[in-house]
Design a protein around this motif. Structure first.
Motif, PDB file in Angstrom:
ATOM      1  N   LEU A  84      39.620 -60.539 -81.530  1.00 29.34           N
ATOM      2  CA  LEU A  84      40.865 -60.744 -80.798  1.00 29.34           C
ATOM      3  C   LEU A  84      41.661 -61.906 -81.371  1.00 29.34           C
ATOM      4  N   VAL A 120      43.975 -61.084 -84.243  1.00 31.28           N
ATOM      5  CA  VAL A 120      45.256 -60.424 -83.965  1.00 31.28           C
ATOM      6  C   VAL A 120      46.383 -61.439 -83.917  1.00 31.28           C
ATOM      7  N   GLU A 121      46.092 -62.647 -83.430  1.00 29.50           N
ATOM      8  CA  GLU A 121      47.130 -63.651 -83.231  1.00 29.50           C
ATOM      9  C   GLU A 121      47.262 -64.606 -84.408  1.00 29.50           C
ATOM     10  N   GLU A 145      48.514 -52.023 -89.873  1.00 27.15           N
ATOM     11  CA  GLU A 145      49.789 -52.149 -89.154  1.00 27.15           C
ATOM     12  C   GLU A 145      50.548 -50.832 -89.192  1.00 27.15           C
ATOM     13  N   THR A 161      52.752 -52.226 -84.191  1.00 30.64           N
ATOM     14  CA  THR A 161      51.398 -52.182 -83.628  1.00 30.64           C
ATOM     15  C   THR A 161      50.389 -52.589 -84.692  1.00 30.64           C
ATOM     16  N   ARG A 162      49.474 -53.475 -84.307  1.00 27.58           N
ATOM     17  CA  ARG A 162      48.528 -54.037 -85.276  1.00 27.58           C
ATOM     18  C   ARG A 162      47.105 -53.867 -84.770  1.00 27.58           C
ATOM     19  N   GLN A 191      47.041 -55.228 -80.907  1.00 32.10           N
ATOM     20  CA  GLN A 191      48.275 -55.707 -80.292  1.00 32.10           C
ATOM     21  C   GLN A 191      49.225 -54.526 -80.351  1.00 32.10           C
ATOM     22  N   SER A 208      52.474 -52.426 -79.591  1.00 40.14           N
ATOM     23  CA  SER A 208      53.880 -52.524 -79.212  1.00 40.14           C
ATOM     24  C   SER A 208      54.184 -51.541 -78.090  1.00 40.14           C
ATOM     25  N   THR A 244      49.983 -53.355 -74.922  1.00 42.28           N
ATOM     26  CA  THR A 244      49.161 -54.438 -74.405  1.00 42.28           C
ATOM     27  C   THR A 244      48.341 -55.027 -75.536  1.00 42.28           C
ATOM     28  N   ARG A 245      47.583 -56.072 -75.233  1.00 36.74           N
ATOM     29  CA  ARG A 245      46.623 -56.640 -76.174  1.00 36.74           C
ATOM     30  C   ARG A 245      45.237 -56.373 -75.625  1.00 36.74           C
ATOM     31  N   GLU A 269      46.155 -58.581 -71.902  1.00 35.46           N
ATOM     32  CA  GLU A 269      47.537 -58.721 -71.407  1.00 35.46           C
ATOM     33  C   GLU A 269      47.882 -57.470 -70.624  1.00 35.46           C
TER      34      GLU A 269
END
Length: 211
Positions: free
Chosen positions: A28, A31-32, A131, A136-137, A170, A172, A194-195, A211
């Motif tokens: 997780l 992702v960020e 991606e 969306t990733r 993640q 979109s 959502t994440r 999220e």
């Protein structure tokens, strides 16, 4: 004196649960690490036309008394460039360790993923970031297998089949009538944006929404 009802203690977390949660947190966090950067649309490949051989010279002969019907020319065989190809649905933007795609032995950053492709990370150090055009990733954790990305018959629909391992996403915002669908051996998840983290073991599937 009033009697107090006993309070049930939650089951103690096992070592396996703790290790799985640690893996999920690592994936997780990936992702960020970096925001999704806009990618230029892939340039369409220009069709390659086969050179047409020059017709052989035909000697003139006197016309017969009765004209023969014209010969029927066979339909031309389509060249390799004219054959249908599967569309590109996503792209690998980063790899770490051993990553393979479909029958291709090794994957790298910038490799396109076609509808129906599979992707696999091997070993504890294997990781890949995928991606989609809408931003969306997906981050694939170690020892993870996505057996199919999208569907060759419906390339516009995002349908991701996670056969083994852990991924973080993640997602979109999707259209209400066209969610992103995650498939596992034991469950399906429809996501509108959502994440999340999704992990698959031989006996179960676990979805954690952040999220």
């Amino acid at each position: 004196e009033p009697r107090t009802a006993p309070v049930a203690e939650p089951p103690a977390a096992t070592e396996e649960d703790a290790q799985e949660r640690e893996r999920v947190d690592v994936v997780l966090a990936a992702v960020e690490e970096e925001p999704a950067a806009p990618r230029p649309a892939p340039k369409p490949e220009s069709p390659v036309s086969e050179p047409t051989p020059a017709p052989a010279p035909v000697a003139e002969t006197p016309a017969p008394a009765q004209a023969e019907p014209p010969a029927v020319r066979p339909e031309p065989t389509p060249t390799k460039a004219e054959l249908p190809t599967l569309p590109v649905v996503a792209m690998i933007v980063r790899v770490e360790g051993a990553v393979s795609v479909g029958v291709r032995s090794e994957a790298g950053a910038g490799m396109p993923l076609l509808a129906g492709d599979s992707i696999k990370t091997s070993g504890k150090g294997g990781q890949a970031v995928v991606e989609f055009p809408d931003g969306t990733r997906l981050v694939l954790g170690p020892d993870t297998v996505i057996s199919r990305i999208s569907d060759p018959g419906l390339p516009a629909a995002k349908r991701i089949t996670l056969a083994r391992g852990t991924l973080a996403a993640q997602v979109s915002r999707q259209a209400p009538d066209a969610p992103l669908i995650f498939e596992t051996p034991s469950a399906d998840a429809r996501v509108l944006g959502t994440r999340l983290a999704l992990s698959v073991s031989p006996s179960s599937s676990r979805l954690e929404v952040r999220e």
